[in-house]
Design a protein around this motif. Sequence first.
Motif, PDB file in Angstrom:
ATOM      1  N   ASN A  94     -30.576 -49.686   0.913  1.00  0.00           N
ATOM      2  CA  ASN A  94     -30.368 -51.056   0.917  1.00  0.00           C
ATOM      3  C   ASN A  94     -30.779 -51.775  -0.798  1.00  0.00           C
ATOM      4  O   ASN A  94     -30.857 -53.011  -0.822  1.00  0.00           O
ATOM      5  N   GLU A 123     -38.210 -52.805  -4.276  1.00  0.00           N
ATOM      6  CA  GLU A 123     -37.935 -53.732  -4.398  1.00  0.00           C
ATOM      7  C   GLU A 123     -38.227 -54.940  -5.508  1.00  0.00           C
ATOM      8  O   GLU A 123     -37.530 -55.404  -6.074  1.00  0.00           O
ATOM      9  N   HIS A 148     -37.290 -52.377   4.862  1.00  0.00           N
ATOM     10  CA  HIS A 148     -37.446 -53.341   5.439  1.00  0.00           C
ATOM     11  C   HIS A 148     -38.822 -53.188   6.402  1.00  0.00           C
ATOM     12  O   HIS A 148     -39.460 -52.767   6.427  1.00  0.00           O
ATOM     13  N   GLU A 198     -30.865 -63.794  -0.132  1.00  0.00           N
ATOM     14  CA  GLU A 198     -31.850 -63.661   1.389  1.00  0.00           C
ATOM     15  C   GLU A 198     -31.204 -63.203   3.029  1.00  0.00           C
ATOM     16  O   GLU A 198     -30.379 -64.435   3.401  1.00  0.00           O
ATOM     17  N   SER A 241     -34.912 -47.213   6.915  1.00  0.00           N
ATOM     18  CA  SER A 241     -34.622 -48.232   5.896  1.00  0.00           C
ATOM     19  C   SER A 241     -36.133 -48.582   5.816  1.00  0.00           C
ATOM     20  O   SER A 241     -36.681 -49.287   6.249  1.00  0.00           O
ATOM     21  N   GLN A 246     -34.045 -59.457   3.898  1.00  0.00           N
ATOM     22  CA  GLN A 246     -33.919 -58.602   3.788  1.00  0.00           C
ATOM     23  C   GLN A 246     -32.951 -59.113   2.637  1.00  0.00           C
ATOM     24  O   GLN A 246     -31.969 -59.732   2.225  1.00  0.00           O
TER      25      GLN A 246
END
Length: 1003
Positions: A435, A376, A25, A287, A23, A305
Amino acid sequence: MTFDLTRLADPRVVSENRLPAHSDHRWFRDRAEADAGRSGYEQLLSGTWRFHYAPSPADTVDGFEAPGFDASGWAEIPVPAHIQLQGYDRPQYVNVQYPWDGHEQVEPGQVPTLFNPVASYLRPFELERPLEPGERVSVVFEGAESAIALWCNGRYIGYATDSFTPSEFDLTDALVPGENRLAAQVFKWSSGSWLEDQDMYRFSGLFRDVVLRRRPAAHAEDLRVSVGLSDDLATAEVRLAVGVEGEATVTARLTGVGELTAAADGVLVVRVDAPRLWSPESPELYELVVEVRDAAGVLTEVIPQTVGIRRFAIEDGLLRLNGRRVVFHGVNRHEFGLDGRVITRAQTEADLQALKRINVNAIRTSHYPNNSFFYELADRYGFLVIDEMNLETHGMWDRLRYLGVGVEEAFPGDRPEWQPALLDRAASLLERDKNHPSVVMWSCGNESFGGSGIREVADWFRAHDNRPVHYEGVDWDPRHPDTTDVLSRMYTPARAIAPYLAENPGKPFILCEYAHAMGNSFGGVDEYLALAYTEPRFQGGFIWDFADQAIALTDRYGRDYFGYGGDTGDAPNDGDFCGNGIFFADHTPTPKAQEAAALYRWLLAEVDRDSFTVTSRLLSTRSSAYECRVTLAREGEVLAQAVVDTDVAPGGSASYPLPFAVPGEPGEYVVLVSFRLREANAWADAGFEVAWGQGVFGAWTPTAQLGAAPPRVVHGIHNTGVHGANFHVLFSRLHGGLVSYRYGDTADGGRELLGGIVRPNFWHAPTANERGWGGPAEDGAWLLAGRYLRTLPDARDPEVTVDRDGGVTAVYRYALPVHPSTVCELAYRVEPSGRVEVTQTMELVEGLPALPEFGALLTTSTPLENWRWYGDGPEECYVDRRSGARLDVHETPVATALTPYLRPQEAGSRTGVRWAEVTDDRGAGIRVDAESGMEFSALPWTPDEIEAASHPNELPPIHRTVLRPALMRRGVGGDDSWGARTLPPYRLPASGTLRFRFGFTGV
């Protein structure tokens, strides 16, 4: 282990020592770092690198990776950058063709050997602080085209293919105290290049950021966030699975909701009551704060995330978001700008803001994964994303279509040696992007025919995620229909969609590409939108495409222009086929964006004389969220304005009375209903218009010119003159037409407004779409007809008649050099006021080719700078692209009226023009009007001059202004650009009598 060049030509070698995909992140040392967005675990290595260019692997420098190698004589290059935009090799634009086609005979998997540029990079670095016990360091190349080999301090680290997903390598064991050195070689072509035959410019090099990442001993390597939403949308469950490294304890909290607790399967879970649902209209994000602690309980990582609570799925045979049927108002978007595919976060955000402003709700990442920050931002701005893996083999598909080889030759097809690459690309896409709530479908790639290989990719997607899977190639190769969960096609005419759905029941249907917006195009798209809201299974489509792909170049005279295929000496190439955007190459909107904004609007307003009806296409927002402003105007003059409160439910409709009465007095009245943002948001200011509708009542009529004395008629030897108080007109026997029009009450007889004879005109510079279906070859007779018409002998000395009111009429009849032959007549009536009314008539004879346009061409004696008109606008519009145009008084400079498409073509016209004034800076010039309305353009160049230029910078200096009033121009078309003609309702008649009446006068 050492690097072996044979890896380049082995499709089974996808990577060596590359870390598994995970991922996207980011992890921070503490909350303060997370809030600031600057991680102490990251060190950016983008910047200036030492660089060596070699035209082939045989020309690279041996031993350059050694720690002591002296690179002081090497050039410097920015990273990220394409080497082809830094003076090495050359940019090459190809659509379907493989870039080496015709240069070297290579088979799939092999790579060219005579010319395969290699970029060698060197970069010293020091860690910003010493390594902690158990800490590891990796380097991430976010984008390397098309294959990269890496060394650190002379030690071979690894190799990776796939240009568009991260290549990450562990450096820890190769690091030394103090200064370290990275050495990389990036190969333009590898076996993976056979899978990267997208319609795009071909580049190479490190074109995305390079980042060092540190992993503490207790580390969350991967996050997997999943959301379950109840049927009634009243509750949700957020689940978090964490892949940890080392002895780690993980806790998590959903801000505003509470702590996640461990379920029986070890996954962390939290219940959310009355969740705020994520959607394109309201992209609500929670969040999730994840904290990682080591065995001693010391905090090692803080991970913020974002979580979007939404349900996107196929339900009852339809694509639904949070239970509501979705229509994709989509675009395909290449990640491309003025620096090629080197795109910053700020540039991406500006793109998404621009797309929100034209009501786009969906993006297909054609045809590869984008930078991670795109997703994002798509989460935050609210876009439905079809995330496409890096696969296209269009050139090999053409081998099946055009060379007649059998389906067993499909590529990658059923070939087992390519399966590792396919599954690797699928994993790199899904694991990084899983995600993001904006990602609603996985796409197996583009235009690669079919086969068991792509079917296995689809199965892999389904085994690892619950999002629907998309693949259009099943339409061409139906052997494995279960490859895709949706029916998907490209460029299907709107009229063919209903029959297709009847023959293919079951799955929802989308057009993953439609409305090919090449050059002056995007006509007839309204038919698709109407169908999407009447045929439930047709759930919209994705315009091809967002912005022109073009290279900023400078010609030999120092003039800047945007280049396309062939402009850098690249061969093979596909010319200006890269100019398909509804935005220009600099990402400013083209006139096509005006149309897209109107067709994609979410609130429709149908205006009657005493009321208006609002229909909502919104999914979750009431119309009351927007201010509804209603305006009454008479021929451009605002008479009244009021705000009306509306409250239409999503998907509903309601009517409201107009806040004023439309006058009954003569004149043309326009009622505009405009929906505007009540408050500023991330993509527009307060007051920004998101939708509008317009009603037109009454009729415009020319202002009568009364009281003028009858003109004086002079019958000369070669000319007949008609003279009034402030005008002088000459009709020529020698040249067969109206040759002079002077206007103004001055001692020298006024200003000459015409720069030549008024001529009938049937031709315009062919558009990209007309070139695509062979229009110039079919229409060419009309070019000759307008350029080489002859005055008939019996009409060279026209009969001049004087009407009772003093008006003077002269008629010319022209024999047109077309077969079968026909005649075009121009009748001029000079009114006492000085206005000249022109009636143009032509009988269409069976067997003549279709007309591109029917009108007249007037040139002025000197350039006129300003164009003001009452008609459709403000942007360019055509008979099949006028949904976004509104009736009003508009103005624009003549010098910029020709829309600067990559290749000059017919452009800059306006429909529904009642009158137009083209004047100099003192307000003097010419006025053209048409009681029944006309199409009209005022440009600095003739159609011949426009057609002769390959780029806008090649257009000649401005010497005149060219006015082209027309009964009609052929619509621009827009289904595709390689054969689709303008739809029948937007073509000129093929038979009967054409008659066009307009007038002009000096001002």
